[in-house]
Design an enzyme around this catalytic site. Structure first.
Site, PDB file in Angstrom:
ATOM      1  N   ASP A  55       2.499  -5.277   4.090  1.00  0.00           N
ATOM      2  CA  ASP A  55       1.719  -5.271   2.906  1.00  0.00           C
ATOM      3  C   ASP A  55       0.880  -3.754   2.552  1.00  0.00           C
ATOM      4  O   ASP A  55       0.126  -3.284   3.626  1.00  0.00           O
ATOM      5  CB  ASP A  55       0.488  -6.385   2.165  1.00  0.00           C
ATOM      6  CG  ASP A  55       1.056  -7.547   2.381  1.00  0.00           C
ATOM      7  OD1 ASP A  55       2.623  -7.298   1.947  1.00  0.00           O
ATOM      8  OD2 ASP A  55       0.847  -8.423   2.095  1.00  0.00           O
ATOM      9  N   HIS A 106       4.451  -4.944  -4.673  1.00  0.00           N
ATOM     10  CA  HIS A 106       3.232  -6.155  -4.379  1.00  0.00           C
ATOM     11  C   HIS A 106       2.081  -5.381  -5.275  1.00  0.00           C
ATOM     12  O   HIS A 106       1.303  -5.919  -5.718  1.00  0.00           O
ATOM     13  CB  HIS A 106       2.891  -5.299  -3.159  1.00  0.00           C
ATOM     14  CG  HIS A 106       1.562  -6.237  -2.523  1.00  0.00           C
ATOM     15  ND1 HIS A 106       1.821  -7.479  -2.576  1.00  0.00           N
ATOM     16  CD2 HIS A 106       0.522  -5.715  -1.715  1.00  0.00           C
ATOM     17  CE1 HIS A 106       1.041  -7.820  -1.823  1.00  0.00           C
ATOM     18  NE2 HIS A 106       0.037  -6.954  -1.544  1.00  0.00           N
ATOM     19  N   HIS A 110      -2.529  -4.710  -7.458  1.00  0.00           N
ATOM     20  CA  HIS A 110      -3.414  -5.929  -6.337  1.00  0.00           C
ATOM     21  C   HIS A 110      -4.056  -7.547  -7.499  1.00  0.00           C
ATOM     22  O   HIS A 110      -5.438  -7.066  -6.609  1.00  0.00           O
ATOM     23  CB  HIS A 110      -3.582  -5.295  -5.447  1.00  0.00           C
ATOM     24  CG  HIS A 110      -3.955  -6.608  -4.053  1.00  0.00           C
ATOM     25  ND1 HIS A 110      -4.442  -7.173  -4.209  1.00  0.00           N
ATOM     26  CD2 HIS A 110      -2.921  -6.022  -2.996  1.00  0.00           C
ATOM     27  CE1 HIS A 110      -4.515  -7.879  -2.627  1.00  0.00           C
ATOM     28  NE2 HIS A 110      -3.720  -6.904  -1.964  1.00  0.00           N
ATOM     29  N   HIS A 202       0.057  -5.599   7.540  1.00  0.00           N
ATOM     30  CA  HIS A 202      -0.741  -5.339   6.831  1.00  0.00           C
ATOM     31  C   HIS A 202      -0.641  -3.416   7.092  1.00  0.00           C
ATOM     32  O   HIS A 202      -1.065  -3.838   8.303  1.00  0.00           O
ATOM     33  CB  HIS A 202      -2.218  -5.010   6.700  1.00  0.00           C
ATOM     34  CG  HIS A 202      -2.674  -6.943   5.715  1.00  0.00           C
ATOM     35  ND1 HIS A 202      -1.925  -7.817   7.036  1.00  0.00           N
ATOM     36  CD2 HIS A 202      -2.279  -6.918   4.430  1.00  0.00           C
ATOM     37  CE1 HIS A 202      -2.050  -8.650   5.616  1.00  0.00           C
ATOM     38  NE2 HIS A 202      -2.695  -8.385   4.499  1.00  0.00           N
TER      39      HIS A 202
END
Length: 247
Positions: A55, A106, A110, A202
């Site tokens: 991510d 994504h 966010h 991540h």
């Protein structure tokens, strides 16, 4: 609570857009289990393969090192990027593409998708799609919700825009910054680690880059081939399994 095992048949058609673009065509399937829409969390397969995913939303100080480790280990993985990050880091976005890694959506900013209106959900997905397309020339078709938050409407809105929602069944927990060994042990000893697992990391954590090589080597020692979540190197027909309700 673990969802029932429902098979999804994936039919892959790969085309090239730049160095790493792709276009996947899915058969018509349903992710509806007992009246609920569920994301893809793992792949039902007899092949000893697992997918690594990252991510990318805010910090990226460790991204060049992560890319170096992946090159050293000779593996291609999947990066789920926000549109905002792509706008701020166009050269890094292109480098991910040029090195042959997958790019997934994504969201734009966010935000927790379950807290948004219908139009806001649509915009979060479409704006990120357009930013990455403009900068890197890649048509993304896999979506990962921020924070792992989803509901029926989020998954359906993504599907309306040509996206399948992909989460994970193995979380490295690297975002907790507990140290390199903790990340390695969390992944390699995870009770859900099996053929077809999707593993989440991540960018922008303290120890992910340091732990990554050992994780990859450990997975390979356990007999797994490490691939990206698009399954470009998997068999033409694979089976997706909607997974746990997890954040």
């Amino acid at each position: 609570m673990k969802a029932g095992r429902i098979t999804w048949v994936l039919l892959m058609a790969v085309t090239v857009s730049g160095a790493a673009g792709y276009l996947a065509e899915y058969s018509t399937v349903s992710s509806n289990v007992n009246g609920r829409e569920l994301p893809i969390c793992s792949v039902e397969t007899e092949d000893a393969k697992v997918a690594l995913t990252f991510d990318v939303a805010w910090e990226n100080g460790d991204l060049p090192e992560i890319l170096d480790v992946l090159e050293e280990e000779g593996v291609k993985v999947s990066f789920f990027v926000t549109g905002e990050w792509a706008e701020q880091n166009p050269e890094l976005l292109k480098k991910i593409r040029d090195l042959g890694h997958d790019l997934g959506n994504h969201s734009q900013d966010h935000k927790s998708m379950t807290q948004l209106t219908y139009e806001e959900k649509r915009e979060e997905i479409s704006e990120a799609h357009e930013r990455v397309k403009e900068i890197a020339g890649v048509e993304m078709n896999l979506f990962r919700t921020p924070y792992g938050n989803y509901d029926d409407e989020v998954i359906l809105r993504a599907k309306e825009q040509g996206y399948d929602t992909v989460l994970w069944n193995v979380d490295s927990m690297d975002w907790k910054d507990y140290g390199k060994d903790q990340i390695v042990n969390t992944v390699l000893r995870h009770k859900e680690l099996t053929n077809g697992s999707i593993i989440r990391f991540h960018c922008g954590t303290k120890y992910t880059a340091e732990a990554l090589g050992e994780v990859i080597q450990g997975l390979q020692e356990q007999g797994y081939e490490v691939v990206g979540v698009t399954m470009r190197t998997w068999d033409v027909a694979s089976h997706f399994t909607p997974g746990n309700d997890q954040q």
